[in-house]
Design a protein around this motif. Structure first.
Motif, PDB file in Angstrom:
ATOM      1  N   VAL A   1       1.270   7.176  -6.489  1.00  0.00           N
ATOM      2  CA  VAL A   1       0.191   8.108  -6.824  1.00  0.00           C
ATOM      3  C   VAL A   1       0.574   9.523  -6.394  1.00  0.00           C
TER       4      VAL A   1
ATOM      5  N   VAL B   1      -8.531   4.062  -0.052  1.00  0.00           N
ATOM      6  CA  VAL B   1      -8.803   2.735  -0.604  1.00  0.00           C
ATOM      7  C   VAL B   1      -7.774   1.734  -0.086  1.00  0.00           C
ATOM      8  N   THR B   2      -6.495   2.130  -0.063  1.00  0.00           N
ATOM      9  CA  THR B   2      -5.478   1.171   0.364  1.00  0.00           C
ATOM     10  C   THR B   2      -5.582   0.881   1.850  1.00  0.00           C
TER      11      THR B   2
ATOM     12  N   PRO C   1      -6.375  13.397  -5.144  1.00  0.00           N
ATOM     13  CA  PRO C   1      -6.150  11.997  -5.565  1.00  0.00           C
ATOM     14  C   PRO C   1      -5.390  11.193  -4.519  1.00  0.00           C
TER      15      PRO C   1
ATOM     16  N   SER D   1       0.837  -1.199   0.000  1.00  0.00           N
ATOM     17  CA  SER D   1       0.000   0.000   0.000  1.00  0.00           C
ATOM     18  C   SER D   1       0.869   1.245   0.000  1.00  0.00           C
TER      19      SER D   1
ATOM     20  N   THR E   1      -7.796   9.862  -1.952  1.00  0.00           N
ATOM     21  CA  THR E   1      -8.620   8.766  -2.464  1.00  0.00           C
ATOM     22  C   THR E   1      -7.858   7.454  -2.401  1.00  0.00           C
ATOM     23  N   VAL E   2      -6.651   7.459  -2.950  1.00  0.00           N
ATOM     24  CA  VAL E   2      -5.890   6.218  -2.999  1.00  0.00           C
ATOM     25  C   VAL E   2      -5.521   5.752  -1.608  1.00  0.00           C
ATOM     26  N   THR E   3      -5.118   6.696  -0.747  1.00  0.00           N
ATOM     27  CA  THR E   3      -4.768   6.314   0.609  1.00  0.00           C
ATOM     28  C   THR E   3      -5.957   5.655   1.288  1.00  0.00           C
TER      29      THR E   3
ATOM     30  N   LEU F   1       2.168   1.931  -3.362  1.00  0.00           N
ATOM     31  CA  LEU F   1       1.107   2.442  -4.227  1.00  0.00           C
ATOM     32  C   LEU F   1       0.847   3.921  -3.946  1.00  0.00           C
ATOM     33  N   VAL F   2       0.747   4.265  -2.648  1.00  0.00           N
ATOM     34  CA  VAL F   2       0.497   5.660  -2.277  1.00  0.00           C
ATOM     35  C   VAL F   2       1.658   6.542  -2.748  1.00  0.00           C
TER      36      VAL F   2
END
Lengths: 290, 305
Positions: B186, B232-233, B225, B179, B228-230, B182-183
């Motif tokens: 992004v 979701v992860t 953004p 995660s 959002t990603v944080t 990924l963060v």
């Protein structure tokens, strides 16, 4: 037919054929994916030794060149290289099946929702939103609790969890395709809706679908390996990368991380290759579609 | 939408009992032979003689009041089994979430603001880390930091605050790895995109100090953004926690869910599944709310049709 093809080619000529040479990372990905595919087909046959032959005298022995054991042995004296090679099949076929079913279902839902629109689009969206709330791994654990441990139940649960992702990504692409002039032209010609969807819209979405399937393969591989690691998927003593990481845990604590590491590295390599390849394919598909 | 989602997932979890091969009763007991009397008591307690909906209603009602029935393996109320484990799991997820937010954003910023070797090194390493499953990360961490170097204890959750932090550090890192990567990716992408925009060029042309531009003009817009990603992860950490707990032998909710699933302790499976889904959905909702706070242009309710 001539009308539609003319309008397509008129629109597409300027942005078509942006041929680029493959970058190093793309070539590397292709090589890794190629090797993985070969192993999935021929891995068990390529294994130099019997992957299930136990020989406790060799337990946890490291690299031995006599008799060709380049990765050494696991805690039960089985040849590690053979187990990694043999494990490629279960580790790759499971995700393949999950991806094939999930992508087929997802693209059907996406095209149907984009074509009919209105109530169908809304209902599909709402249903998929609810499934979205259910993490894939959790659904898979629930499925194995109901149907007993095994790859089938876990794989089916993952399909259910993935379809919303696929449908959501592909719906946008289907909507864009639906609004193209050639679709209107075909409709005016009186072509049946089903034929337009299956023969024209779906094939035109092919690149996006392939990109999505590639990315999904990486996820499916991670999730299925995790389920096998938890002891709910592929059952030992079968050689499978997820199972091998879990079986190697005892060795890790005793200072022999070979088994877990070999299987873990195999998983990471394949998943990285699929992730990078999927991202590139997605970028190219969206460049070609704009 | 929130209520609908929770309702639907609770129906799925309850219906699993009826999907199982055999009768719901045998699913509940895991096929263990029981005396006639016990069966009668069970049928009454779980309303197995009543229509499915009535049974569901009683189960949901009980669950909302913290009553999840009795474990068939341990013969103890499920709530007593779950409550202490939920705390451990919550600590682990929180620890990992902090790591994801702090280091994910920091590493992403570093990559975006220092082009060249730092950036490409960060890109390559996050690509690999994003594909590293938590159990592989766990293996590497244990063999390097516990077995070789002996810096951290190998297994268990520990007692007392400091000891617990020491015990949970490696698990939290293992849980956070993919995660975090990924963060970071992004963050890098959205900061770079934002830095290219016209209002940033204007700010640069006006001679504003770089630090101020980054903080006031780039980060604030890029935060959307990233959030959002944080979100979701972090929500996905809740689902992945089972794997890490198993790898580090931590007696938390996830590991217990797996244990219950393999021993067919159905009441426990249902209770933990429900809890984890609620946690997952609530996290996503909190992110939606945060989203609106960060960006006044987003109005709550406009997209929750």
């Amino acid at each position: 037919m001539t009308v539609s093809s003319a309008s397509v080619s008129l629109k597409e000529t300027p942005r078509r054929r942006v041929k680029r040479r493959l970058t190093i990372s793309e070539v590397l990905c292709a090589i890794v994916i190629g090797i993985a595919a070969i192993l999935a087909i021929a891995g068990p046959a390529l294994a130099p030794h019997d992957p299930d032959a136990v020989d406790l005298a060799n337990a946890n022995v490291g690299t031995t060149l006599a008799g060709f054991h380049p990765l050494g042995f696991d805690a039960e004296g089985r040849d590690l290289l053979s187990r990694v090679l043999a494990g490629a099949r279960t580790s790759m076929v499971g995700p393949l099946i999950v991806v094939l079913i999930a992508v087929s279902l997802g693209s059907l839902v996406a095209v149907a929702a984009a074509w009919v629109g209105g109530w169908l689009d809304m209902t599909a969206g709402a249903v998929l939103d609810v499934i979205f709330a259910f993490p894939g791994l959790l659904l898979a654990v629930l499925a194995t609790a109901v149907f007993g441990p095994g790859l089938t139940a876990a794989a089916m649960a993952l399909v259910i969890a993935y379809v919303p992702y696929v449908a959501r990504v592909l719906r946008a692409s289907a909507l864009r395709e639906r609004s193209r002039d050639y679709v209107a032209a075909l409709e005016v010609q009186g072509q049946p809706a089903l034929a337009i969807c299956l023969r024209h819209i779906l094939p035109n979405m092919f690149r996006v679908i392939v990109a999505e399937a590639t990315i999904l393969f990486g996820w499916a591989m991670l999730d299925l390996a995790a389920i096998s690691f938890l002891g709910l998927g592929v059952q030992p003593p079968a050689a499978d990368w997820g199972v091998m990481v879990s079986e190697g845990e005892v060795g890790v604590l005793q200072g022999y991380p070979g088994e877990s590491l070999a299987a873990g590295i195999a998983i990471v390599l394949v998943v990285v290759a699929f992730n990078v390849a999927g991202e590139r394919l997605a970028t190219r598909a969206s460049e070609g579609n704009r | 939408m929130l209520v609908l989602t929770l309702l639907a997932s609770s129906i799925v979890i309850y219906a699993a009992l009826y999907l199982a091969p055999g009768t719901p009763l045998s699913a509940l007991t895991g096929g263990r032979p029981l005396p006639e009397e016990t069966i009668r008591v069970l049928e009454q307690k779980y309303h197995l003689d009543d229509p499915v909906l009535v049974g569901y209603w009683h189960w949901l009602n009980g669950a909302m009041h913290g009553d999840f029935g009795t474990s068939f393996v341990q013969r103890v109320p499920v709530t007593d089994l779950i409550a202490p484990r939920a705390l451990t799991t919550a600590e682990l997820v929180f620890y990992a979430a902090v790591l994801v937010v702090v280091f994910g954003v920091a590493i992403g910023l570093l990559g975006a603001l220092r082009p060249g070797i730092v950036d490409s090194g960060m890109l390559i390493s996050t690509t690999v880390l994003a594909a590293t499953p938590s159990f592989v990360a766990a293996t590497v961490l244990i063999s390097v930091f516990s077995v070789r170097l002996g810096w951290f204890p190998t297994l268990g959750a520990g007692d007392g605050l400091l000891d617990q932090i020491r015990h949970l550090t490696l698990p939290a890192i293992a849980l956070a790895t993919s995660s975090l990567a990924l963060v970071a990716r992004v963050t890098r992408a959205s900061v770079l995109e934002e830095a290219d925009r016209e209002h940033v060029q204007t700010a640069q042309a006006r001679g504003l100090p770089r630090r101020l531009i980054v903080r006031r003009h780039v980060l604030r817009n890029a935060a959307i953004p990233i959030t959002t990603v944080t979100g979701v992860t972090i929500a996905s950490l809740v689902a992945a926690v089972a794997v890490v707990e198993q790898a580090f032998n931590i007696d938390g909710l996830g590991a217990y869910l797996v244990e219950a699933a393999s021993s067919k302790d159905f009441a426990v499976v249902q209770a933990i599944s429900l809890l984890l889904v609620v946690a997952f959905v609530l996290t996503s909702t909190v992110v939606d709310i945060l989203y609106a706070a960060l960006d006044p242009r987003v109005k709550l309710g406009s997209h929750t049709s």
